[in-house]
Design an enzyme around this catalytic site. Structure first.
Site, PDB file in Angstrom:
ATOM      1  N   ARG A  34      20.865  33.421  -2.168  1.00 39.97           N
ATOM      2  CA  ARG A  34      21.310  34.629  -1.709  1.00 39.97           C
ATOM      3  C   ARG A  34      21.670  34.135  -0.768  1.00 39.97           C
ATOM      4  NH1 ARG A  34      15.173  34.795   0.285  1.00 39.97           N
ATOM      5  NH2 ARG A  34      15.899  36.993   1.425  1.00 39.97           N
ATOM      6  N   ARG A  85       7.192  36.603   1.185  1.00 40.62           N
ATOM      7  CA  ARG A  85       7.780  36.943   0.394  1.00 40.62           C
ATOM      8  C   ARG A  85       7.933  35.549  -0.993  1.00 40.62           C
ATOM      9  NH1 ARG A  85      12.436  40.098   3.249  1.00 40.62           N
ATOM     10  NH2 ARG A  85      13.959  38.976   1.492  1.00 40.62           N
ATOM     11  N   ARG A 137      25.991  45.969   1.000  1.00 43.11           N
ATOM     12  CA  ARG A 137      25.765  44.578   0.910  1.00 43.11           C
ATOM     13  C   ARG A 137      27.037  44.128   0.341  1.00 43.11           C
ATOM     14  NH1 ARG A 137      19.646  43.312   1.558  1.00 43.11           N
ATOM     15  NH2 ARG A 137      19.414  41.066   1.085  1.00 43.11           N
ATOM     16  N   LYS A 190      17.501  41.158  10.794  1.00 42.38           N
ATOM     17  CA  LYS A 190      17.791  42.757  10.897  1.00 42.38           C
ATOM     18  C   LYS A 190      16.559  43.591  10.842  1.00 42.38           C
ATOM     19  CE  LYS A 190      20.536  42.434   6.550  1.00 42.38           C
ATOM     20  NZ  LYS A 190      19.580  40.776   6.467  1.00 42.38           N
ATOM     21  N   ARG A 221       9.938  32.397   7.601  1.00 45.20           N
ATOM     22  CA  ARG A 221       9.245  33.806   7.693  1.00 45.20           C
ATOM     23  C   ARG A 221       8.872  33.987   6.132  1.00 45.20           C
ATOM     24  NH1 ARG A 221      14.120  38.191   6.229  1.00 45.20           N
ATOM     25  NH2 ARG A 221      13.967  37.337   4.337  1.00 45.20           N
TER      26      ARG A 221
HETATM   27  P1  AMP Z   1      16.175  41.907   1.891  1.00 49.60           P
HETATM   28  O1  AMP Z   1      14.905  42.302   2.034  1.00 49.60           O
HETATM   29  O2  AMP Z   1      17.394  42.937   2.449  1.00 49.60           O
HETATM   30  O3  AMP Z   1      16.316  40.878   2.504  1.00 49.60           O
HETATM   31  O4  AMP Z   1      16.140  42.786   0.007  1.00 49.60           O
HETATM   32  C1  AMP Z   1      15.055  41.629  -0.481  1.00 49.60           C
HETATM   33  C2  AMP Z   1      16.155  41.752  -1.807  1.00 49.60           C
HETATM   34  O5  AMP Z   1      16.637  42.783  -2.195  1.00 49.60           O
HETATM   35  C3  AMP Z   1      18.002  41.151  -1.970  1.00 49.60           C
HETATM   36  O6  AMP Z   1      17.674  39.837  -2.031  1.00 49.60           O
HETATM   37  C4  AMP Z   1      18.276  41.980  -2.902  1.00 49.60           C
HETATM   38  O7  AMP Z   1      17.892  41.357  -4.596  1.00 49.60           O
HETATM   39  C5  AMP Z   1      17.239  43.501  -2.934  1.00 49.60           C
HETATM   40  N1  AMP Z   1      18.389  44.042  -1.694  1.00 49.60           N
HETATM   41  C6  AMP Z   1      18.249  44.749  -0.524  1.00 49.60           C
HETATM   42  N2  AMP Z   1      18.675  45.687   0.147  1.00 49.60           N
HETATM   43  C7  AMP Z   1      19.926  45.856  -1.893  1.00 49.60           C
HETATM   44  C8  AMP Z   1      21.042  46.345  -1.530  1.00 49.60           C
HETATM   45  N3  AMP Z   1      22.038  46.944  -0.559  1.00 49.60           N
HETATM   46  N4  AMP Z   1      22.248  46.235  -2.327  1.00 49.60           N
HETATM   47  C9  AMP Z   1      21.351  45.193  -3.651  1.00 49.60           C
HETATM   48  N5  AMP Z   1      20.506  44.924  -3.839  1.00 49.60           N
HETATM   49  C10 AMP Z   1      19.667  44.682  -2.619  1.00 49.60           C
END
Ligand code: AMP
Length: 188
Positions: free
Chosen positions: A146, A134, A89, A14, A128
């Protein structure tokens, strides 16, 4: 003003596709994950709250991310359109987004979903982890949480948007260039 959601499991690409769409089409990219990581790095109260949840692979509360999206919309009035990456999400977040947009007389244009298998999710996230450093990408147990959260809490969002006839899906089984062509065709 256009509003697109780039949807899909962690590691689907994404963020990569959003960046390419920003470069080639001038959209504004909003990644809730990137924003939360910035809050954590800056040591803000919101960052502190989010840190322990993200480190375990859990979602942060709906109100927190919805507030972040609302302020990003308000802070960027002149852009061509928004690409939402990692949001919504949950169905609650999707409902809140519809409400937010209705308040300003807008609606979501399309949800472009990038599909990869769970096996591929694991492979890509571990790749990644080596590049982006990360902590939530490096640990098998966190990755499993996740993936579980994605199936339980995020996948129901698909039916929410199918019911609105806004959902389109791309099978991301080619190279980045091939997959990007498919994604871009659905945004153009
Ligand atoms: P991402 O970089 O999008 O994979 O997000 C990393 C982490 O941030 C996720 O595993 C969640 O813990 C948190 N996170 C990101 N976006 C959201 C969202 N829309 N709702 C809830 N938690 C989020």
């Amino acid at each position: 003003m256009k509003y697109y959601v780039l949807f899909g499991p962690p590691g689907a690409g994404k963020g990569t596709f959003a960046k390419l769409l920003v470069e080639t089409r001038g959209y504004y990219h909003i990644s809730t994950g990137d924003m939360l990581r910035k809050e954590i790095a800056a040591g803000t109260p919101l960052g502190l709250e989010a840190k322990s949840l993200i480190e375990k692979g859990n979602l942060v509360p709906d109100e927190v991310v919805c507030g972040m999206i609302r302020s990003e919309f308000a802070a960027n009035p002149g852009v061509r359109g928004f690409l939402l990456d990692g949001f919504p999400r949950t169905v609650t977040q999707a409902e809140a987004l519809d409400k937010m947009l209705a308040e300003i007389g807008k609606e979501l244009d399309r949800v472009v979903s990038i599909h990869i298998t769970d096996e591929e999710v694991r492979r890509r996230i571990k790749g990644r982890a080596l590049v982006e450093n990360r902590a939530d990408d490096a640990d098998d147990e966190i990755i499993s949480t996740r993936i579980k959260n994605y199936h339980e809490k995020t996948e129901p969002v698909i039916n929410y948007y199918k019911a609105q006839d806004k959902y389109v899906e791309v099978e991301a089984d080619g190279t980045i260039e091939e997959n990007f062509k498919k994604v871009a065709a659905l945004v153009d």
